[in-house]
Scaffold this motif. Structure first.
Motif, PDB file in Angstrom:
ATOM      1  N   GLY A 108      69.530  18.585  67.931  1.00  9.73           N
ATOM      2  CA  GLY A 108      69.658  19.855  66.752  1.00  9.73           C
ATOM      3  C   GLY A 108      70.601  19.805  67.257  1.00  9.73           C
ATOM      4  O   GLY A 108      71.190  20.335  65.990  1.00  9.73           O
ATOM      5  N   LEU A 109      71.707  20.135  68.121  1.00  2.64           N
ATOM      6  CA  LEU A 109      73.170  19.683  68.132  1.00  2.64           C
ATOM      7  C   LEU A 109      74.034  19.159  67.383  1.00  2.64           C
ATOM      8  O   LEU A 109      74.943  18.940  67.334  1.00  2.64           O
ATOM      9  CB  LEU A 109      73.503  20.075  69.895  1.00  2.64           C
ATOM     10  CG  LEU A 109      73.391  21.702  70.684  1.00  2.64           C
ATOM     11  CD1 LEU A 109      73.645  21.201  71.770  1.00  2.64           C
ATOM     12  CD2 LEU A 109      73.580  23.155  69.979  1.00  2.64           C
TER      13      LEU A 109
ATOM     14  N   GLN B 118      76.247  20.955  48.744  1.00  2.00           N
ATOM     15  CA  GLN B 118      75.693  20.115  49.267  1.00  2.00           C
ATOM     16  C   GLN B 118      75.399  19.485  50.393  1.00  2.00           C
ATOM     17  O   GLN B 118      74.102  19.215  50.994  1.00  2.00           O
ATOM     18  CB  GLN B 118      75.910  20.070  48.085  1.00  2.00           C
ATOM     19  CG  GLN B 118      76.470  19.601  46.666  1.00  2.00           C
ATOM     20  CD  GLN B 118      77.007  18.663  46.239  1.00  2.00           C
ATOM     21  OE1 GLN B 118      78.861  17.761  46.414  1.00  2.00           O
ATOM     22  NE2 GLN B 118      77.202  17.761  44.566  1.00  2.00           N
ATOM     23  N   THR B 119      76.341  19.772  51.789  1.00  2.00           N
ATOM     24  CA  THR B 119      76.044  19.501  52.801  1.00  2.00           C
ATOM     25  C   THR B 119      74.604  20.099  53.584  1.00  2.00           C
ATOM     26  O   THR B 119      73.987  19.599  54.046  1.00  2.00           O
ATOM     27  CB  THR B 119      76.924  19.750  53.268  1.00  2.00           C
ATOM     28  OG1 THR B 119      77.761  18.629  53.255  1.00  2.00           O
ATOM     29  CG2 THR B 119      76.787  19.694  55.023  1.00  2.00           C
ATOM     30  N   CYS B 120      75.017  21.275  53.252  1.00  2.00           N
ATOM     31  CA  CYS B 120      73.391  22.331  53.767  1.00  2.00           C
ATOM     32  C   CYS B 120      71.978  22.415  52.839  1.00  2.00           C
ATOM     33  O   CYS B 120      71.121  22.123  53.293  1.00  2.00           O
ATOM     34  CB  CYS B 120      73.507  23.545  53.518  1.00  2.00           C
ATOM     35  SG  CYS B 120      75.334  24.031  54.208  1.00  2.00           S
ATOM     36  N   ALA B 121      71.953  21.694  51.381  1.00  2.00           N
ATOM     37  CA  ALA B 121      71.123  21.608  50.977  1.00  2.00           C
ATOM     38  C   ALA B 121      70.733  20.216  51.611  1.00  2.00           C
ATOM     39  O   ALA B 121      69.016  19.690  51.755  1.00  2.00           O
ATOM     40  CB  ALA B 121      71.298  21.529  49.254  1.00  2.00           C
TER      41      ALA B 121
ATOM     42  N   TRP C  56      69.685  22.058  63.370  1.00  2.00           N
ATOM     43  CA  TRP C  56      69.808  21.220  62.950  1.00  2.00           C
ATOM     44  C   TRP C  56      70.868  21.916  61.787  1.00  2.00           C
ATOM     45  O   TRP C  56      71.922  21.703  60.838  1.00  2.00           O
ATOM     46  CB  TRP C  56      69.011  20.563  62.768  1.00  2.00           C
ATOM     47  CG  TRP C  56      69.218  19.193  61.275  1.00  2.00           C
ATOM     48  CD1 TRP C  56      69.316  19.139  60.432  1.00  2.00           C
ATOM     49  CD2 TRP C  56      70.429  18.127  62.067  1.00  2.00           C
ATOM     50  NE1 TRP C  56      70.169  17.612  59.665  1.00  2.00           N
ATOM     51  CE2 TRP C  56      70.914  17.315  60.613  1.00  2.00           C
ATOM     52  CE3 TRP C  56      69.978  17.234  63.314  1.00  2.00           C
ATOM     53  CZ2 TRP C  56      71.160  16.113  60.488  1.00  2.00           C
ATOM     54  CZ3 TRP C  56      70.886  16.148  63.421  1.00  2.00           C
ATOM     55  CH2 TRP C  56      71.722  15.166  62.347  1.00  2.00           C
ATOM     56  N   ASN C  57      70.242  23.295  61.140  1.00  2.00           N
ATOM     57  CA  ASN C  57      70.030  23.279  59.865  1.00  2.00           C
ATOM     58  C   ASN C  57      71.940  24.647  59.850  1.00  2.00           C
ATOM     59  O   ASN C  57      72.775  24.415  59.411  1.00  2.00           O
ATOM     60  CB  ASN C  57      69.124  24.044  58.734  1.00  2.00           C
ATOM     61  CG  ASN C  57      68.272  23.514  58.197  1.00  2.00           C
ATOM     62  OD1 ASN C  57      69.274  22.379  56.715  1.00  2.00           O
ATOM     63  ND2 ASN C  57      67.319  22.963  58.846  1.00  2.00           N
ATOM     64  N   LEU C  58      72.047  25.551  61.364  1.00  2.00           N
ATOM     65  CA  LEU C  58      72.352  25.940  62.153  1.00  2.00           C
ATOM     66  C   LEU C  58      73.765  25.456  62.050  1.00  2.00           C
ATOM     67  O   LEU C  58      75.347  25.673  61.779  1.00  2.00           O
ATOM     68  CB  LEU C  58      72.396  26.856  62.978  1.00  2.00           C
ATOM     69  CG  LEU C  58      72.997  27.577  63.588  1.00  2.00           C
ATOM     70  CD1 LEU C  58      74.299  28.698  62.687  1.00  2.00           C
ATOM     71  CD2 LEU C  58      72.751  28.529  64.790  1.00  2.00           C
ATOM     72  N   THR C  59      74.190  24.395  62.185  1.00  2.00           N
ATOM     73  CA  THR C  59      74.942  23.200  63.635  1.00  2.00           C
ATOM     74  C   THR C  59      75.651  22.283  61.959  1.00  2.00           C
ATOM     75  O   THR C  59      76.573  22.008  62.076  1.00  2.00           O
ATOM     76  CB  THR C  59      74.988  22.365  64.387  1.00  2.00           C
ATOM     77  OG1 THR C  59      73.432  21.697  64.108  1.00  2.00           O
ATOM     78  CG2 THR C  59      74.194  23.357  65.758  1.00  2.00           C
TER      79      THR C  59
ATOM     80  N   VAL D 261      66.053  17.205  53.108  1.00  2.00           N
ATOM     81  CA  VAL D 261      65.406  16.204  53.182  1.00  2.00           C
ATOM     82  C   VAL D 261      65.579  16.000  54.755  1.00  2.00           C
ATOM     83  O   VAL D 261      64.695  15.261  55.113  1.00  2.00           O
ATOM     84  CB  VAL D 261      66.847  15.439  53.324  1.00  2.00           C
ATOM     85  CG1 VAL D 261      67.104  14.054  53.728  1.00  2.00           C
ATOM     86  CG2 VAL D 261      67.726  14.915  51.609  1.00  2.00           C
ATOM     87  N   PHE D 262      66.026  16.585  55.570  1.00  2.00           N
ATOM     88  CA  PHE D 262      66.252  17.097  56.833  1.00  2.00           C
ATOM     89  C   PHE D 262      65.278  16.051  57.842  1.00  2.00           C
ATOM     90  O   PHE D 262      64.573  16.257  58.408  1.00  2.00           O
ATOM     91  CB  PHE D 262      64.964  17.950  57.217  1.00  2.00           C
ATOM     92  CG  PHE D 262      64.524  18.319  58.777  1.00  2.00           C
ATOM     93  CD1 PHE D 262      66.010  18.624  59.098  1.00  2.00           C
ATOM     94  CD2 PHE D 262      63.467  18.312  59.250  1.00  2.00           C
ATOM     95  CE1 PHE D 262      65.204  19.131  60.759  1.00  2.00           C
ATOM     96  CE2 PHE D 262      63.124  18.487  60.095  1.00  2.00           C
ATOM     97  CZ  PHE D 262      64.392  19.048  61.367  1.00  2.00           C
ATOM     98  N   THR D 263      66.123  14.497  58.165  1.00  2.00           N
ATOM     99  CA  THR D 263      65.716  13.686  58.460  1.00  2.00           C
ATOM    100  C   THR D 263      67.202  13.020  58.467  1.00  2.00           C
ATOM    101  O   THR D 263      67.898  12.159  57.739  1.00  2.00           O
ATOM    102  CB  THR D 263      64.960  12.229  57.740  1.00  2.00           C
ATOM    103  OG1 THR D 263      64.746  10.883  58.238  1.00  2.00           O
ATOM    104  CG2 THR D 263      65.263  12.070  56.600  1.00  2.00           C
ATOM    105  N   GLY D 264      67.713  12.855  59.323  1.00  3.86           N
ATOM    106  CA  GLY D 264      69.116  12.218  60.276  1.00  3.86           C
ATOM    107  C   GLY D 264      69.987  11.166  60.562  1.00  3.86           C
ATOM    108  O   GLY D 264      70.775  11.476  59.637  1.00  3.86           O
ATOM    109  N   ALA D 265      69.159  10.001  60.637  1.00  2.88           N
ATOM    110  CA  ALA D 265      69.517   9.437  60.318  1.00  2.88           C
ATOM    111  C   ALA D 265      69.514   8.415  59.000  1.00  2.88           C
ATOM    112  O   ALA D 265      70.553   8.288  57.892  1.00  2.88           O
ATOM    113  CB  ALA D 265      68.276   7.798  60.642  1.00  2.88           C
TER     114      ALA D 265
END
Length: 244
Positions: A32-33, A51-54, A149-152, A59-63
């Protein structure tokens, strides 16, 4: 075949539950960090804070997120950037097929749980010997990772805006560095390392001659090429024995 205990609702003791929670929290916090690096990279590629936070929220898949903003930062078109992110995200569908059998969640919960089907939640859930443990591992990892992930991501994007030019600080390399750090421990077999190595060669070799984002797509050809070569290698000894 999966062990029957894993598909049953056999309960586990409090000590075992706490061990699953501890492991899930460890994975969730550690990964998450990394959202901070994504926030910085995304802001440096020209995306707005919204856009970045959205991207992290929806999406929520880092790769896939790193692939998208990396291609945009390199000057690639939105289409090729989105295509590369999409193909990287397809793997989550296969995780979902396996997890749907293991977790056996109520139908009303499945659409919400699908948002958390990623590498880390799948790994923690599949490592548990019982369905109860798998459910605990999946949801604790998913919740911890999603929140952090969303906070950082937010903090990284705000920090990038505050410091200005991220290239001048070398922060444009943060995303690829984090992605490599997450990927490297997963390459345990010869074919996996071969796929990774060939993909790197294709990506870097084609980068000077093709538009940004396209080399990433063509690097995916490394997997079928290596699998084909590995199949030929395994089949060769058997063929020679048959000839004798």
């Amino acid at each position: 075949m999966v062990d029957q205990t894993a598909l049953g609702d056999t309960g586990t003791g409090g000590k075992q539950d706490r061990a699953v929670v501890r492991d899930a929290l460890g994975v969730g916090v550690a990964v998450g960090l990394s959202g901070f690096a994504f926030g910085v990279t995304s802001a440096g590629s020209g995306l707005t804070l919204t856009q970045t936070c959205a991207l992290s929220l929806l999406v929520f898949t880092g790769a896939s997120q790193f692939a998208l903003v990396g291609a945009l930062a390199a000057g690639g078109s939105p289409f090729t950037a989105a295509a590369g992110a999409f193909f990287l995200g397809v793997r989550n569908a296969f995780y979902g097929l396996r997890l749907s059998q293991l977790l056996a969640l109520p139908r009303a919960v499945r659409p919400f749980a699908a948002q958390w089907v990623i590498d880390e939640t799948a790994a923690v859930a599949l490592a548990q010997p019982t369905r109860r443990g798998a459910r605990i591992g999946f949801f604790v990892t998913g919740l911890t990772l999603y929140v952090l992930w969303n906070l950082t991501t937010l903090l990284g994007a705000l920090g990038a805006e505050a410091i200005g030019d991220t290239d001048a600080w070398g922060l444009d390399a943060a995303g690829p560095a984090v992605f490599l750090a997450l990927l490297a421990p997963m390459l345990r077999t010869g074919p996996e390392r071969a796929v990774a190595g060939l993909a790197v060669l294709l990506g870097l070799g084609l980068l000077p001659v093709l538009p940004a984002g396209v080399p990433v797509l063509l690097a995916a050809l490394a997997a079928p090429v290596v699998l084909w070569a590995d199949g030929r290698r395994r089949g060769a000894p058997a063929s020679r024995e048959d000839d004798e």
